[in-house]
Design an enzyme around this catalytic site. Sequence first.
Site, PDB file in Angstrom:
ATOM      1  N   ASP A 133       0.872  -1.179   0.000  1.00 50.49           N
ATOM      2  CA  ASP A 133       0.000   0.000   0.000  1.00 50.49           C
ATOM      3  C   ASP A 133       0.918   1.241   0.000  1.00 50.49           C
ATOM      4  O   ASP A 133       1.773   1.366   0.890  1.00 50.49           O
ATOM      5  CB  ASP A 133      -0.855  -0.054   1.282  1.00 50.49           C
ATOM      6  CG  ASP A 133      -1.728   1.182   1.444  1.00 50.49           C
ATOM      7  OD1 ASP A 133      -1.613   2.111   0.608  1.00 50.49           O
ATOM      8  OD2 ASP A 133      -2.506   1.215   2.408  1.00 50.49           O
ATOM      9  N   GLU A 176      30.073   8.149   4.433  1.00 47.58           N
ATOM     10  CA  GLU A 176      30.199   6.727   4.722  1.00 47.58           C
ATOM     11  C   GLU A 176      30.022   5.937   3.432  1.00 47.58           C
ATOM     12  O   GLU A 176      29.843   4.722   3.462  1.00 47.58           O
ATOM     13  CB  GLU A 176      29.202   6.281   5.785  1.00 47.58           C
ATOM     14  CG  GLU A 176      27.755   6.549   5.439  1.00 47.58           C
ATOM     15  CD  GLU A 176      26.803   6.022   6.485  1.00 47.58           C
ATOM     16  OE1 GLU A 176      26.770   4.804   6.680  1.00 47.58           O
ATOM     17  OE2 GLU A 176      26.095   6.848   7.098  1.00 47.58           O
ATOM     18  N   CYS A 212      26.240   8.411   9.958  1.00 48.17           N
ATOM     19  CA  CYS A 212      25.625   9.704   9.625  1.00 48.17           C
ATOM     20  C   CYS A 212      26.128  10.852  10.495  1.00 48.17           C
ATOM     21  O   CYS A 212      25.712  11.993  10.326  1.00 48.17           O
ATOM     22  CB  CYS A 212      24.116   9.629   9.788  1.00 48.17           C
ATOM     23  SG  CYS A 212      23.388   8.379   8.765  1.00 48.17           S
ATOM     24  N   SER A 231      17.645   0.026  15.367  1.00 48.94           N
ATOM     25  CA  SER A 231      18.279   1.322  15.066  1.00 48.94           C
ATOM     26  C   SER A 231      17.328   2.470  15.418  1.00 48.94           C
ATOM     27  O   SER A 231      17.759   3.500  15.939  1.00 48.94           O
ATOM     28  CB  SER A 231      18.707   1.401  13.595  1.00 48.94           C
ATOM     29  OG  SER A 231      17.591   1.488  12.747  1.00 48.94           O
ATOM     30  N   HIS A 291      18.691  14.679  12.309  1.00 49.37           N
ATOM     31  CA  HIS A 291      19.121  13.727  11.285  1.00 49.37           C
ATOM     32  C   HIS A 291      17.848  12.991  10.843  1.00 49.37           C
ATOM     33  O   HIS A 291      17.054  12.569  11.685  1.00 49.37           O
ATOM     34  CB  HIS A 291      20.147  12.752  11.876  1.00 49.37           C
ATOM     35  CG  HIS A 291      20.306  11.526  11.046  1.00 49.37           C
ATOM     36  ND1 HIS A 291      20.632  11.594   9.713  1.00 49.37           N
ATOM     37  CD2 HIS A 291      20.144  10.205  11.338  1.00 49.37           C
ATOM     38  CE1 HIS A 291      20.674  10.365   9.222  1.00 49.37           C
ATOM     39  NE2 HIS A 291      20.382   9.510  10.193  1.00 49.37           N
ATOM     40  N   LYS A 300       8.408  11.329  15.463  1.00 49.68           N
ATOM     41  CA  LYS A 300       8.322  10.565  16.717  1.00 49.68           C
ATOM     42  C   LYS A 300       9.353  11.075  17.719  1.00 49.68           C
ATOM     43  O   LYS A 300       9.073  11.218  18.906  1.00 49.68           O
ATOM     44  CB  LYS A 300       8.606   9.084  16.448  1.00 49.68           C
ATOM     45  CG  LYS A 300       7.452   8.344  15.824  1.00 49.68           C
ATOM     46  CD  LYS A 300       7.812   6.877  15.757  1.00 49.68           C
ATOM     47  CE  LYS A 300       6.745   6.094  15.017  1.00 49.68           C
ATOM     48  NZ  LYS A 300       7.149   4.738  14.724  1.00 49.68           N
ATOM     49  N   ASN A 340      17.009   9.583   2.713  1.00 46.88           N
ATOM     50  CA  ASN A 340      18.138   9.681   3.630  1.00 46.88           C
ATOM     51  C   ASN A 340      19.396  10.054   2.836  1.00 46.88           C
ATOM     52  O   ASN A 340      19.644   9.508   1.763  1.00 46.88           O
ATOM     53  CB  ASN A 340      18.349   8.336   4.353  1.00 46.88           C
ATOM     54  CG  ASN A 340      19.238   8.483   5.585  1.00 46.88           C
ATOM     55  OD1 ASN A 340      19.807   9.552   5.827  1.00 46.88           O
ATOM     56  ND2 ASN A 340      19.349   7.415   6.365  1.00 46.88           N
ATOM     57  N   SER A 369      24.774   5.787  13.331  1.00 46.20           N
ATOM     58  CA  SER A 369      24.718   4.413  13.839  1.00 46.20           C
ATOM     59  C   SER A 369      26.099   3.933  14.238  1.00 46.20           C
ATOM     60  O   SER A 369      27.116   4.376  13.696  1.00 46.20           O
ATOM     61  CB  SER A 369      24.156   3.489  12.762  1.00 46.20           C
ATOM     62  OG  SER A 369      22.774   3.700  12.650  1.00 46.20           O
TER      63      SER A 369
HETATM   64  P1  HMG Z   1       9.409  -0.688   8.076  1.00 47.37           P
HETATM   65  O1  HMG Z   1       9.591  -2.125   8.086  1.00 47.37           O
HETATM   66  O2  HMG Z   1       9.020   0.000   6.813  1.00 47.37           O
HETATM   67  O3  HMG Z   1       8.487  -0.195   9.264  1.00 47.37           O
HETATM   68  O4  HMG Z   1      10.779  -0.080   8.561  1.00 47.37           O
HETATM   69  P2  HMG Z   1       7.065  -0.654   9.789  1.00 47.37           P
HETATM   70  O5  HMG Z   1       6.590  -1.886   9.110  1.00 47.37           O
HETATM   71  O6  HMG Z   1       7.213  -0.633  11.251  1.00 47.37           O
HETATM   72  O7  HMG Z   1       6.144   0.544   9.265  1.00 47.37           O
HETATM   73  C1  HMG Z   1       6.434   1.843   9.523  1.00 47.37           C
HETATM   74  C2  HMG Z   1       5.145   2.555   9.941  1.00 47.37           C
HETATM   75  O8  HMG Z   1       4.238   2.523   8.830  1.00 47.37           O
HETATM   76  C3  HMG Z   1       4.428   1.919  11.110  1.00 47.37           C
HETATM   77  O9  HMG Z   1       3.943   2.949  11.923  1.00 47.37           O
HETATM   78  C4  HMG Z   1       3.252   1.237  10.460  1.00 47.37           C
HETATM   79  O10 HMG Z   1       2.124   1.100  11.314  1.00 47.37           O
HETATM   80  C5  HMG Z   1       2.949   2.187   9.337  1.00 47.37           C
HETATM   81  P3  HMG Z   1       4.487   3.149  13.413  1.00 47.37           P
HETATM   82  O11 HMG Z   1       4.231   1.883  14.118  1.00 47.37           O
HETATM   83  O12 HMG Z   1       5.988   3.349  13.257  1.00 47.37           O
HETATM   84  O13 HMG Z   1       3.785   4.336  13.917  1.00 47.37           O
HETATM   85  N1  HMG Z   1       2.181   1.568   8.238  1.00 47.37           N
HETATM   86  C6  HMG Z   1       1.215   2.231   7.565  1.00 47.37           C
HETATM   87  N2  HMG Z   1       0.704   3.477   7.695  1.00 47.37           N
HETATM   88  C7  HMG Z   1      -0.297   3.858   6.829  1.00 47.37           C
HETATM   89  N3  HMG Z   1      -0.814   3.033   5.873  1.00 47.37           N
HETATM   90  C8  HMG Z   1      -0.334   1.775   5.721  1.00 47.37           C
HETATM   91  C9  HMG Z   1       0.707   1.321   6.594  1.00 47.37           C
HETATM   92  N4  HMG Z   1       1.405   0.166   6.716  1.00 47.37           N
HETATM   93  C10 HMG Z   1       2.295   0.336   7.731  1.00 47.37           C
HETATM   94  N5  HMG Z   1      -0.848   0.993   4.784  1.00 47.37           N
HETATM   95  C11 HMG Z   1      12.504   1.452   8.940  1.00 47.37           C
HETATM   96  C12 HMG Z   1      11.029   1.292   8.751  1.00 47.37           C
HETATM   97  C13 HMG Z   1      12.861   2.916   9.094  1.00 47.37           C
HETATM   98  C14 HMG Z   1      12.958   0.731  10.187  1.00 47.37           C
HETATM   99  C15 HMG Z   1      13.190   0.846   7.702  1.00 47.37           C
HETATM  100  O14 HMG Z   1      12.920   1.620   6.575  1.00 47.37           O
HETATM  101  C16 HMG Z   1      14.658   0.682   7.851  1.00 47.37           C
HETATM  102  O15 HMG Z   1      15.135  -0.361   8.332  1.00 47.37           O
HETATM  103  N6  HMG Z   1      15.482   1.704   7.418  1.00 47.37           N
HETATM  104  C17 HMG Z   1      16.895   1.700   7.576  1.00 47.37           C
HETATM  105  C18 HMG Z   1      17.328   1.970   8.996  1.00 47.37           C
HETATM  106  C19 HMG Z   1      16.864   3.289   9.525  1.00 47.37           C
HETATM  107  O16 HMG Z   1      16.558   4.186   8.779  1.00 47.37           O
HETATM  108  N7  HMG Z   1      16.886   3.441  10.879  1.00 47.37           N
HETATM  109  C20 HMG Z   1      16.514   4.688  11.474  1.00 47.37           C
HETATM  110  C21 HMG Z   1      17.357   4.997  12.735  1.00 47.37           C
HETATM  111  S1  HMG Z   1      19.059   4.634  12.522  1.00 47.37           S
HETATM  112  C22 HMG Z   1      19.738   6.021  11.740  1.00 47.37           C
HETATM  113  O17 HMG Z   1      19.132   7.027  11.682  1.00 47.37           O
HETATM  114  C23 HMG Z   1      21.081   5.872  11.156  1.00 47.37           C
HETATM  115  C24 HMG Z   1      21.118   5.747   9.638  1.00 47.37           C
HETATM  116  O18 HMG Z   1      20.808   6.961   9.043  1.00 47.37           O
HETATM  117  C25 HMG Z   1      22.479   5.230   9.194  1.00 47.37           C
HETATM  118  C26 HMG Z   1      23.725   5.988   9.641  1.00 47.37           C
HETATM  119  O19 HMG Z   1      23.848   6.436  10.757  1.00 47.37           O
HETATM  120  O20 HMG Z   1      24.642   6.032   8.808  1.00 47.37           O
HETATM  121  C27 HMG Z   1      20.125   4.738   9.138  1.00 47.37           C
END
Ligand code: HMG
Length: 738
Positions: free
Chosen positions: A30, A80, A112, A202, A234, A243, A273, A306
């Site tokens: 979706d 990175e 990051c 993360s 970030h 959040k 990102n 991270s």
């Molecule tokens: P995901 O699997 O897409 O998340 O991962 P989800 O399944 O938990 O869904 C996200 C939200 O969408 C949820 O809401 C769902 O309910 C909602 P929440 O529970 O969070 O309130 N949802 C919907 N809403 C409306 N309509 C729908 C629907 N379906 C679901 N139909 C994640 C998300 C960011 C974890 C993933 O994309 C990921 O692993 N990304 C990479 C890691 C990342 O970004 N981590 C963030 C923190 S770490 C960081 O910032 C460092 C980084 O930048 C690297 C560095 O430092 O170099 C990553």
Amino acid sequence: MVKVGIDTLALYTSRYALDLGALAKARGMDPNKYYVGLAQHVMSVPPPGEDIVTMAANAAKQALQGVDTQSIEMLLFATESGIDQSKAAGIYVHELLHLPSRCRVVELKQACYSGTAALQLALPYLRENPQKKILVIASDIARYGLNTPGESSQGAGAVAMVLSAHPRMLAFEPEYGVVTESVMDFWRPNYRHEALVDGKYSSKLYLTMLEKSWQQYQTVSGRSFADHDYFCYHTPVPRLVEKAHHYLLKLNNQAHLSEEVNDSLIYGKQIGNSYAASLYVSLASLLDAAKEDLSGKRIGFYSYGSGCVAEYFSGIVQPGYRAALHSAYHADLLAGRKPLTYEEYEQFYTFKYVEDGGSQAIPTYQTGSFRLAKMEQHKRIYEQVNVSVRQRRNDRIEEGQPVKVYAPGKLILSGEHAVVYGQPALAMAVNRYVTATVMPETVPQVLFDLSDLSHHSHLSFGALHALKDRIKHQYHKFIRGDFSIREVLQKPFELAQFALGILTESLNLTLPHGVKIQVQSDLPIGCGMGSSAATILSVMQAISNYLHVPLPPEKLFQLALEAENMQHGRSSGLDLRVALEGGCLYMHQQSIQKRAVPEMPLYLVNSGTPLTTTGQCVEKTAPYFTSQQLREDFGAVTRAMDEALRQQSWPNMQAAIRANHQLLVHIGVVPEKVQRFIAEVEASGGAAKICGAGAVAGDQAGAVLVATDNKQVVTTLCSRFGYNVIPISGELRGVHAA
Ligand code: HMG
């Protein structure tokens, strides 16, 4: 303590983007999972040939506009997505941008967080060495596996920041909270092209580390949540930032307030990102998008990398910061990206650079000014991209056909001098023009034919660029106080040459063959009719039309402003705005509103070039403007004229002109002879006033506007006073082609 921070900042992102709706469709999801669940709409996708070096060089090229590159003491490159284990990516950028050889270049890594690390390492150096500048570039490509949960949080971008003492944009405060902990939430072993990530872990750590770094920052700084006006985070995905901000509000017992972060997320939602660059993308977004003037506002910054390191710190937006922004460039960049289909995205994603030392020519896609052209013997070969005429050809107009462009002059109807003190002004484009004609030349040079200045010359393209660099260098000396503005341009004809030089530099234009540029003017020089603004605009617009290179109005304005500064020091941009837009404009501080042009018989009388400059007049009249009453009187007269214009009331218009004249006499800028002339105009039932700065010595005051329905009187008076007179009317068109 010396203020240190960001003097200017520019971002760059790839010219291609994937809407997450297309990704959702391909993955059978979706789209709201991305649009709503992650609050992510689009992500930038780099084509083959675009990498961290090309993105960094493009961002830095933009950020360095108007900056003396000789003062860049260090280039700190945060990434990175390194392209080499040994050689710093910044060295390629250093070469592409011809930075001085006395420049320390190094690459920094900590996920990051490294952009913030570079910044925090640079600031104490600048406090010790306030005459130096440091270029910090953060550039990254966020890449996860196809069809993994991280895929929707990819993106690409670079931010270049010129750091200095006494910064124009933002000054950082010295207090910070920083926390390091060894965790495995996200990492990329050397042998992998995609990151490995425990997404949920993360996201949890991102929040935990926010709390820890914020609490430490609070203790060290003694500041409360309420001491901050805006917040930048970030941004791995915008929903996590929302959040995190709610979490911070809760920790500080605050009510829900999302406006503090909304503007900072606009660019991130479109780019995705960009790892090390992402926090500074959010700053660019906030500064560009905020409706209110942010001068003096405190911004809280949360940096997370991270692995992990988190830091909380703050900065104060500097008064006048808007002049240092690159908002128009950013808007063009984002609006001009090509949307990818899912298949094109996958094709870009799976493109492989050779890893065996073989020779590989990289296919050409849209990029900025630089591209990775070739891999050869394990070396990356970059090149500058030239916008060729053939590439840009417009079917309707044949290459090499002469092009003629008109830029109107302007008259200030009301508000000269008082505008410097925050009062409104009314200005009008008039039917007198500077005309620039561009045509092909057989010799591969630029032939300038500036008949009004009796100047004819041939310049090679190299000489043109050398002249532009020399003028920029002189201008920096003027800014430092070592030169007067009159020493920046050595000859009046250099203004047109400089305008061409920066236009070709900024748009990366190469002229396919020689060109002749003819400039003719029916505006008197130095009479307050905006002849330099009209010259610059007509030359720039004519060249862009000739080469069929689109030049959005805001971009044209910014480039023209840079050129006009060479003439006027620090141009207010008023003349340019009027010549660009045409018609009548009511300007008050930052706001500009269009007005109807007066449909009344007006005459332009040239009382002769003033002996004194605008700058001298402003200096001499300054003591009068310490009076609040006088400022208000000027403001009231401009508003009265504005009202007369709305009603197209001839008597009220004349009354406002007379009242304005009285005020200008009072501040001493109307020479005695011109006063006598105006008195006679008034005695015959007309009204008149000087238009422009006037003069504080001699008996010539430049342009005089006469509003009368008695043409005979004005002609007779002018011949008695030895003045030229022409009927004049408002020009609705701004700079335009013949
Ligand atoms: P995901 O699997 O897409 O998340 O991962 P989800 O399944 O938990 O869904 C996200 C939200 O969408 C949820 O809401 C769902 O309910 C909602 P929440 O529970 O969070 O309130 N949802 C919907 N809403 C409306 N309509 C729908 C629907 N379906 C679901 N139909 C994640 C998300 C960011 C974890 C993933 O994309 C990921 O692993 N990304 C990479 C890691 C990342 O970004 N981590 C963030 C923190 S770490 C960081 O910032 C460092 C980084 O930048 C690297 C560095 O430092 O170099 C990553």
